[in-house]
Scaffold this active site. Structure first.
Site, PDB file in Angstrom:
ATOM      1  CE  LYS B 135      -3.891   1.866   2.776  1.00  9.99           C
ATOM      2  NZ  LYS B 135      -4.715   1.652   3.994  1.00  9.99           N
ATOM      3  CB  SER B 212      -7.931   3.664   2.920  1.00  7.69           C
ATOM      4  OG  SER B 212      -7.092   2.940   3.794  1.00  7.69           O
ATOM      5  CB  SER B 236      -8.300   0.901   5.658  1.00  8.08           C
ATOM      6  OG  SER B 236      -8.942   2.156   5.656  1.00  8.08           O
TER       7      SER B 236
END
Lengths: 545, 545
Positions: B135, B212, B236
């Site tokens: 990420k 997210s 997330s």
């Protein structure tokens, strides 16, 4: 005088007097002293003289010995509890160490436990019938937890308020009999409050018991307790343990359950207070910590990480860092001698001893922690004292009238600084090796630069030996090393590092500190409670050789 | 247009375009698509069609299979890395999932690892030569960690900034090749930023990838990655894993090291974000988590408690709580069917299944967490967007212009409320038993009330299935159960519980969600990562019967 808001409202002085009278009223008449005896400046020695021989013998046994005596039916819980109640009653009258006295309850519980054992042949648990003392923030039904405020007197806790750790001990068979004094908000390293007044040292009533667990440690120092619970956010377990020559442990955040223990600034999340025992014996301390951890406190306290008790196998040859001076305040001659004794004895026992200095200036560690303590501008304390009108005590750490509450952004920055400091310190530690190539197992320093100080005379440079373990969340064990003796009858002839150090140097006075215990502090990395205790055992053994 | 403070300063639009162009420029020309193909609304299926068969075969193997193939010299790291780079390159062009592309670096590393193995016969570690995606908040030298802000584009990280967890994976032999998109501040459950635009679902480009960690999960969903790292403070990790039908774990605070991972509100101490993997296979997930814990992250990250990986022995008959509805939002028909499937299959396999409801209203849990998220009034975000003038994205959780920063006293009260809620919830859980008398091992609920939602159309009632695990810090594992199929071609004929539930009911549209994966969420108590993974295995096995 009463405050203006109503004729029926007592002044804080009246409330405090009433509370002190109430505590005294809980002492059986036959144990009351008419007046303070003249020869009792050393309470511990005085109690040895005046108390019955069989009681003196009982209180000098270890918890593990007493556990065995109960099991073997050599002593009853009632006999043991009574001996400790009697001694605590007298100790309180000499050094002012008790915030709550509830001997009736304790003796009734002891009797019940004796009868249970008699009837069933079974013990309630590993603490069956053993008296345990508690700092005046551990909640028990029907008793106050004043945490040093007049406003909290006569506000008894309910059953639901009971502290998790008290429940664990009770379920293991413990007998509670006293709660011990603390300074206002427990944010002081001396033990003074408007509610209870000054608690003094077990061995010298001119000297401080330390704080904030001064009541607890001075009671144990007098042998009015075997072992008891204190808390520590800046040294509050360790300072009084040091001033009374005890073993004590400041475990890491959440290793022991703090749940439902009253606290000041209880929810300040960056450097939380921790709870832990102080005791006369290391074996007792280890047994007690293990017992609590074995009860799986993480199922009772969401803040406890589920770290089981681990059996630690120490290497035959430890690599021990020694910090003789933290670079800010130089320890007094006996404390320096104590550290040198450790060095010599460890070397003689074949261990590797290396020098260790803080990789970050200790003033930085200390100042950063101090700022966290005053993040709310002491708002909670100001609100609490406003309830009764009692004045702020002068010992309150870092207090100043014009402090203001900060916002979350600044507070989060404080957390960031702490985290980065931990990373840097850990890195320096983990790359520190002895000539053997082994990484440093622990470092040993003073726990305090002196062996106490005149009661009520806290100096703002203090705590520089205790704050680092709180700020970094390192494991710390306090252990007795020696005591101030003829060898220390020398001038403090070192060159002071700065004005604070100069001031501390002037505090040295052999005649004042003579006979006081000298302790050292063993630091291990985070959550190395088992290892730190084992190392204290190794040092202790080495010192005996 | 440029802002007023200087003719040379690029507008945020220019910077964002430049960054997107730069990312695209890192794709080898032969892998560039001229235009978006018409038949690629399901990127995963499209890629299976257009990519070489041998590559498709590689990317459908598990991490553990590929590990073995490298060891057995059936495949080289170079071949594997190239297959994933190629697939990621195309996936990015279809679903917009990459924030950084660095195939050159990856292929050079793969080659080096192959040569090392060739020369020495030894593997660098358990991840030798295996591509891992990250990420866009995990720091790698020379690459940005934008966390969704235009202001952080073209601000490459240094070697010293490298995330601890990236170092651990690298040392184990991992090959990094992409970083994946996130929404602004990573405080959204959709993946949209002014910097990268909208990331869409791997299986339906009309639907959200979730957030997210939408870039991460959609890339894995497309099989453009085997396994990768996401983070979770409100869902997330779990939301995008659910929308892409993956296995994923939200471990408890600090179980895996977050140290030096870029974050929003990184030092908010009450409910911290956690880091963890999402993967196509449960065995890979377990292997990966164990590998990180076995590296002793607590020696590298002061926030990790030293909890070793524990071998868990599950009872033959589990006691499983089922929460079919959280009392606020009713799951859509396929999600309900998925839960019922689990109930039926677990019962058939001899497990004990009991009903579980939140002992505290889920809206309370959700609102309390929401207030913590906005404690600084979104000050950090406002400051960050002010640097470039980019607008706040509409998806930002709980954002409103008139939010203000609170003081520490109110923040500490938030911590107190959380702690007391944890105590109450734990107590209810630990006293919940099945007919057998056993305490509930876990409870299973939806991870989300739908299987996705139209990209860009976040509704404020969402997250009620994910927030509780964050607020309570419970372990949570996401697992695929089924997919939206003909059986679900029914109307949502339940009575809505409230206006939000009514709104969600109207979102149900079989034709829109057809084919989408359906996942469930297994909750265990704090720090029960090993147990939660094992239970997912049991459920997974039961579903196969």
């Amino acid at each position: 005088m009463a405050r203006s808001c109503g004729a029926t409202m007592a002044s804080w002085q009246e409330t405090a007097q009433k509370k002190r009278d109430y505590v005294r009223s809980q002492i059986p008449k036959e144990w009351l002293l008419e007046e303070t005896p003249e020869d009792a400046s050393n309470a511990y020695e005085y109690l040895n003289k005046v108390l019955p021989k069989d009681e003196t013998e009982i209180v000098h046994k270890s918890l593990l010995q007493l556990q065995k005596d109960i099991k073997d039916k050599k002593l009853s819980s009632y006999e043991i509890t009574k001996a400790f109640c009697h001694r605590a009653a007298l100790a309180h009258q000499l050094i002012n160490c008790c915030a709550e006295i509830f001997f009736d309850r304790a003796l009734a519980r002891a009797k019940e436990l004796d009868e249970y054992y008699q009837a069933t042949g079974e013990l309630k648990g590993p603490l069956h019938g053993l008296p345990i003392s508690l700092k005046d923030q551990i909640n028990l039904e029907g008793l106050d937890s004043s945490i040093g405020y007049v406003s909290l007197a006569f506000k008894p806790k309910t059953k639901e308020d009971t502290s998790v750790i008290a429940e664990i001990l009770y379920d293991a068979g413990a007998v509670f009999y006293v709660k011990t004094t603390v300074p206002m908000a427990m944010m002081a390293v001396d033990t003074y409050s408007n509610l209870y007044g000054q608690t003094v040292n077990a061995f010298n009533n001119k000297l401080s018991s330390g704080g904030s667990s001064g009541g607890e440690s001075s009671l144990i120092g007098c042998r009015g307790a075997l072992i008891g619970l204190s808390t520590d956010i800046g040294g509050s377990i360790r300072v009084p343990a040091t001033f009374q020559g005890l073993y004590a442990i400041r475990g890491c955040t959440g290793r022991l359950p703090y749940c439902k223990v009253m606290n000041s600034y209880a929810n300040q999340p960056i450097v939380p207070s921790v709870i832990g025992p102080s005791a006369q014996n290391l074996e007792d301390l280890e047994f007690f910590v293990k017992l609590i951890i074995d009860s799986k406190p993480w199922l009772k306290d969401p803040k406890c990480p589920p770290i089981e008790w681990r059996q630690v196998q120490l290497p035959e040859r430890l690599t021990v860092g020694i910090m003789k001076n933290n670079g800010y305040i130089t320890p007094h001659p006996p404390v320096q001698r104590g550290l040198q004794l450790i060095v010599d004895k460890l070397k003689a026992a074949g261990h590797e001893v290396i020098e260790w200095e803080h990789p970050i200036p200790v003033q930085t560690l200390k100042d950063n922690l101090g700022k966290i303590f005053v993040a709310d501008g002491y708002g909670e304390t100001k609100r609490e004292v406003a309830k009764t009108g009692e004045p702020i005590i002068p010992q309150l750490l870092g207090f100043s009238d014009d402090l203001e509450e900060i916002g979350v952004t600044e507070h989060w920055e404080q957390g960031k600084t702490k985290y980065e400091t931990q990373q840097a310190y850990d890195k320096a530690w983990l790359s520190k090796t002895g000539p053997s190539g082994r990484t440093m197992d622990c470092f040993i320093s003073a726990a305090w630069e002196t062996t106490s100080y005149p009661a009520g005379k806290y100096k703002p440079y203090h705590c520089s030996y205790t704050y680092p373990a709180n700020y970094l969340d390192y494991t710390s064990v306090i252990m007795p090393v020696t005591s101030v003796s003829e060898e220390d009858n020398v001038a403090a002839d070192y060159t002071a590092l700065n004005a604070d150090d100069e001031d501390n140097k002037h505090l040295w006075d052999y005649d004042l500190f003579k006979g006081m215990p000298v302790c050292a502090q063993i630091h291990c990395l985070r959550y190395e409670e088992e290892k730190a205790i084992k190392i204290a055992g190794v040092v202790s053994e080495a010192l005996k050789q």
